[in-house]
Design a protein around this motif. Structure first.
Motif, PDB file in Angstrom:
ATOM      1  N   LEU A   3       0.808  -1.230   0.000  1.00 12.94           N
ATOM      2  CA  LEU A   3       0.000   0.000   0.000  1.00 12.94           C
ATOM      3  C   LEU A   3       0.838   1.276   0.000  1.00 12.94           C
ATOM      4  CD1 LEU A   3      -2.777  -0.900   2.594  1.00 12.94           C
ATOM      5  CD2 LEU A   3      -2.993  -0.786   0.111  1.00 12.94           C
ATOM      6  N   THR A   4       2.136   1.166   0.153  1.00  9.45           N
ATOM      7  CA  THR A   4       2.988   2.355   0.286  1.00  9.45           C
ATOM      8  C   THR A   4       2.802   3.372  -0.833  1.00  9.45           C
ATOM      9  OG1 THR A   4       4.584   1.083   1.563  1.00  9.45           O
ATOM     10  CG2 THR A   4       5.343   3.163   0.626  1.00  9.45           C
ATOM     11  N   PRO A   5       2.762   2.970  -2.118  1.00  4.39           N
ATOM     12  CA  PRO A   5       2.557   3.994  -3.161  1.00  4.39           C
ATOM     13  C   PRO A   5       1.226   4.742  -2.990  1.00  4.39           C
ATOM     14  CG  PRO A   5       3.313   1.945  -4.142  1.00  4.39           C
ATOM     15  CD  PRO A   5       3.019   1.653  -2.701  1.00  4.39           C
ATOM     16  N   LEU A   6       0.193   4.026  -2.588  1.00  4.80           N
ATOM     17  CA  LEU A   6      -1.110   4.662  -2.355  1.00  4.80           C
ATOM     18  C   LEU A   6      -1.031   5.608  -1.166  1.00  4.80           C
ATOM     19  CD1 LEU A   6      -4.246   4.717  -2.971  1.00  4.80           C
ATOM     20  CD2 LEU A   6      -4.405   2.968  -1.196  1.00  4.80           C
ATOM     21  N   LEU A   7      -0.416   5.160  -0.090  1.00  7.44           N
ATOM     22  CA  LEU A   7      -0.335   5.976   1.120  1.00  7.44           C
ATOM     23  C   LEU A   7       0.539   7.206   0.913  1.00  7.44           C
ATOM     24  CD1 LEU A   7       0.018   3.156   3.797  1.00  7.44           C
ATOM     25  CD2 LEU A   7      -2.073   4.310   3.016  1.00  7.44           C
ATOM     26  N   ASN A   8       1.561   7.093   0.062  1.00  8.75           N
ATOM     27  CA  ASN A   8       2.428   8.238  -0.218  1.00  8.75           C
ATOM     28  C   ASN A   8       1.705   9.340  -0.982  1.00  8.75           C
ATOM     29  OD1 ASN A   8       4.706   7.273   1.074  1.00  8.75           O
ATOM     30  ND2 ASN A   8       5.491   6.252  -0.747  1.00  8.75           N
ATOM     31  N   ARG A   9       0.644   8.994  -1.652  1.00  8.29           N
ATOM     32  CA  ARG A   9      -0.148   9.969  -2.431  1.00  8.29           C
ATOM     33  C   ARG A   9      -1.585   9.997  -1.904  1.00  8.29           C
ATOM     34  NH1 ARG A   9       2.789  12.774  -6.042  1.00  8.29           N
ATOM     35  NH2 ARG A   9       4.437  11.578  -6.998  1.00  8.29           N
ATOM     36  N   TRP A  10      -1.742   9.941  -0.588  1.00  5.95           N
ATOM     37  CA  TRP A  10      -3.076   9.780  -0.027  1.00  5.95           C
ATOM     38  C   TRP A  10      -4.009  10.946  -0.340  1.00  5.95           C
ATOM     39  CZ3 TRP A  10      -6.165   6.226   0.533  1.00  5.95           C
ATOM     40  CH2 TRP A  10      -7.359   6.391   1.245  1.00  5.95           C
ATOM     41  N   ARG A  11      -3.506  12.158  -0.374  1.00  6.62           N
ATOM     42  CA  ARG A  11      -4.382  13.292  -0.683  1.00  6.62           C
ATOM     43  C   ARG A  11      -4.942  13.148  -2.095  1.00  6.62           C
ATOM     44  NH1 ARG A  11      -0.689  14.180   2.823  1.00  6.62           N
ATOM     45  NH2 ARG A  11       0.930  14.013   1.254  1.00  6.62           N
ATOM     46  N   LEU A  12      -4.106  12.753  -3.041  1.00  4.98           N
ATOM     47  CA  LEU A  12      -4.577  12.503  -4.411  1.00  4.98           C
ATOM     48  C   LEU A  12      -5.539  11.321  -4.437  1.00  4.98           C
ATOM     49  CD1 LEU A  12      -4.529  12.955  -7.477  1.00  4.98           C
ATOM     50  CD2 LEU A  12      -2.465  11.519  -7.557  1.00  4.98           C
ATOM     51  N   ALA A  13      -5.208  10.265  -3.713  1.00  6.01           N
ATOM     52  CA  ALA A  13      -6.078   9.089  -3.672  1.00  6.01           C
ATOM     53  C   ALA A  13      -7.445   9.445  -3.087  1.00  6.01           C
ATOM     54  CB  ALA A  13      -5.427   7.976  -2.857  1.00  6.01           C
ATOM     55  N   ALA A  14      -7.469  10.261  -2.042  1.00 12.75           N
ATOM     56  CA  ALA A  14      -8.733  10.673  -1.429  1.00 12.75           C
ATOM     57  C   ALA A  14      -9.575  11.482  -2.408  1.00 12.75           C
ATOM     58  CB  ALA A  14      -8.472  11.480  -0.155  1.00 12.75           C
ATOM     59  N   LEU A  15      -8.909  12.335  -3.191  1.00  9.70           N
ATOM     60  CA  LEU A  15      -9.618  13.109  -4.216  1.00  9.70           C
ATOM     61  C   LEU A  15     -10.198  12.177  -5.277  1.00  9.70           C
ATOM     62  CD1 LEU A  15     -10.391  15.778  -5.656  1.00  9.70           C
ATOM     63  CD2 LEU A  15      -8.098  15.761  -6.663  1.00  9.70           C
ATOM     64  N   VAL A  16      -9.411  11.236  -5.750  1.00  8.52           N
ATOM     65  CA  VAL A  16      -9.862  10.300  -6.787  1.00  8.52           C
ATOM     66  C   VAL A  16     -10.995   9.420  -6.263  1.00  8.52           C
ATOM     67  CG1 VAL A  16      -9.163   8.316  -8.193  1.00  8.52           C
ATOM     68  CG2 VAL A  16      -7.698  10.334  -8.063  1.00  8.52           C
ATOM     69  N   VAL A  17     -10.868   8.918  -5.044  1.00  6.85           N
ATOM     70  CA  VAL A  17     -11.922   8.076  -4.465  1.00  6.85           C
ATOM     71  C   VAL A  17     -13.214   8.872  -4.297  1.00  6.85           C
ATOM     72  CG1 VAL A  17     -12.626   6.855  -2.373  1.00  6.85           C
ATOM     73  CG2 VAL A  17     -10.383   6.423  -3.359  1.00  6.85           C
ATOM     74  N   SER A  18     -13.104  10.098  -3.818  1.00  8.27           N
ATOM     75  CA  SER A  18     -14.298  10.938  -3.660  1.00  8.27           C
ATOM     76  C   SER A  18     -14.980  11.165  -5.005  1.00  8.27           C
ATOM     77  CB  SER A  18     -13.934  12.279  -3.024  1.00  8.27           C
ATOM     78  OG  SER A  18     -13.470  12.102  -1.712  1.00  8.27           O
ATOM     79  N   ALA A  19     -14.185  11.457  -6.024  1.00  8.17           N
ATOM     80  CA  ALA A  19     -14.748  11.654  -7.366  1.00  8.17           C
ATOM     81  C   ALA A  19     -15.378  10.364  -7.889  1.00  8.17           C
ATOM     82  CB  ALA A  19     -13.665  12.144  -8.326  1.00  8.17           C
ATOM     83  N   ALA A  20     -14.741   9.238  -7.629  1.00  9.55           N
ATOM     84  CA  ALA A  20     -15.287   7.952  -8.082  1.00  9.55           C
ATOM     85  C   ALA A  20     -16.597   7.614  -7.375  1.00  9.55           C
ATOM     86  CB  ALA A  20     -14.264   6.844  -7.859  1.00  9.55           C
ATOM     87  N   MET A  21     -16.676   7.901  -6.091  1.00  9.83           N
ATOM     88  CA  MET A  21     -17.922   7.641  -5.353  1.00  9.83           C
ATOM     89  C   MET A  21     -19.047   8.541  -5.870  1.00  9.83           C
ATOM     90  SD  MET A  21     -17.381   5.121  -3.341  1.00  9.83           S
ATOM     91  CE  MET A  21     -18.588   5.128  -2.020  1.00  9.83           C
ATOM     92  N   LEU A  22     -18.726   9.791  -6.142  1.00  8.16           N
ATOM     93  CA  LEU A  22     -19.728  10.702  -6.702  1.00  8.16           C
ATOM     94  C   LEU A  22     -20.148  10.256  -8.098  1.00  8.16           C
ATOM     95  CD1 LEU A  22     -18.223  14.061  -5.469  1.00  8.16           C
ATOM     96  CD2 LEU A  22     -20.469  13.139  -4.840  1.00  8.16           C
ATOM     97  N   ALA A  23     -19.188   9.847  -8.914  1.00  3.93           N
ATOM     98  CA  ALA A  23     -19.502   9.378 -10.269  1.00  3.93           C
ATOM     99  C   ALA A  23     -20.384   8.133 -10.222  1.00  3.93           C
ATOM    100  CB  ALA A  23     -18.214   9.091 -11.039  1.00  3.93           C
ATOM    101  N   THR A  24     -20.099   7.240  -9.292  1.00 12.20           N
ATOM    102  CA  THR A  24     -20.913   6.029  -9.144  1.00 12.20           C
ATOM    103  C   THR A  24     -22.340   6.388  -8.745  1.00 12.20           C
ATOM    104  OG1 THR A  24     -18.959   4.749  -8.526  1.00 12.20           O
ATOM    105  CG2 THR A  24     -21.111   3.830  -7.924  1.00 12.20           C
TER     106      THR A  24
END
Length: 170
Positions: A3-24
């Motif tokens: 998970l390290t690459p994901l955790l290193n970019r967590w702010r970006l990941a949180a933005l992408v996940v939020s957008a994906a949840m809204l898109a869904t």
């Protein structure tokens, strides 16, 4: 750790996940015909806020001296996902009849889209949103709100891991 690459970019990941949840959610509405109830809309609002905060934090940590806020930003994003978990759990609990949903959206149905319904709306009639305490879609026994609660809880955990990962950085 995988998970390290994901955790290193967590702010970006949180933005992408939020957008994906809204898109869904919007895809269910647009292509599935599922109209959101009041609590569905509240869940979306949380993702809009978390996504906006994540974007702002991406800029904050890149400012001079901003690196000292990296761990704090992950904790704050975790708090946002915790709010999402709470709202989704409340919604799922209302669907399971563990507690009543808000009085603004109980099982009374909603007006259909017909010429008469449109005329009533133009004449000032109030149209009741879909009921918050009715499951309109489920997968493996969990409604959309139930899945959102599980996903949000996972995001809380990942936010905590990201914060701890930031703490271990020089």
């Amino acid at each position: 750790m995988i998970l390290t690459p994901l955790l290193n970019r967590w702010r970006l990941a949180a933005l992408v996940v939020s957008a994906a949840m809204l898109a869904t959610a919007h895809a269910f509405q647009t292509f599935g015909g599922y109209q959101p109830c009041t609590l569905c809309l509240r869940q979306r609002e949380v993702y809009w806020v978390v996504g906006t905060i994540a974007l702002a934090f991406m800029f904050l940590v890149r400012l001079p001296g901003g690196a000292r806020f990296r761990q704090l930003t992950c904790w704050i994003l975790g708090l946002g996902f915790l709010v999402s978990f709470a709202v989704a759990t409340y919604h799922a609990g209302a669907e399971w009849k563990f507690w009543p949903g808000p009085s603004t959206c109980s099982s009374a149905g909603s007006a259909g889209v017909s010429a008469q319904a449109m005329q009533d709306l133009l004449n000032g009639a109030k149209i009741k949103p879909p009921a918050c305490d009715q499951v309109v879609w489920s997968l493996f026994g969990l409604s959309m709100a139930g899945w959102n609660a599980l996903i949000s809880l996972g995001l809380v955990g990942l936010s905590a891991l990201a914060a701890l990962n930031e703490r271990s950085k020089p």
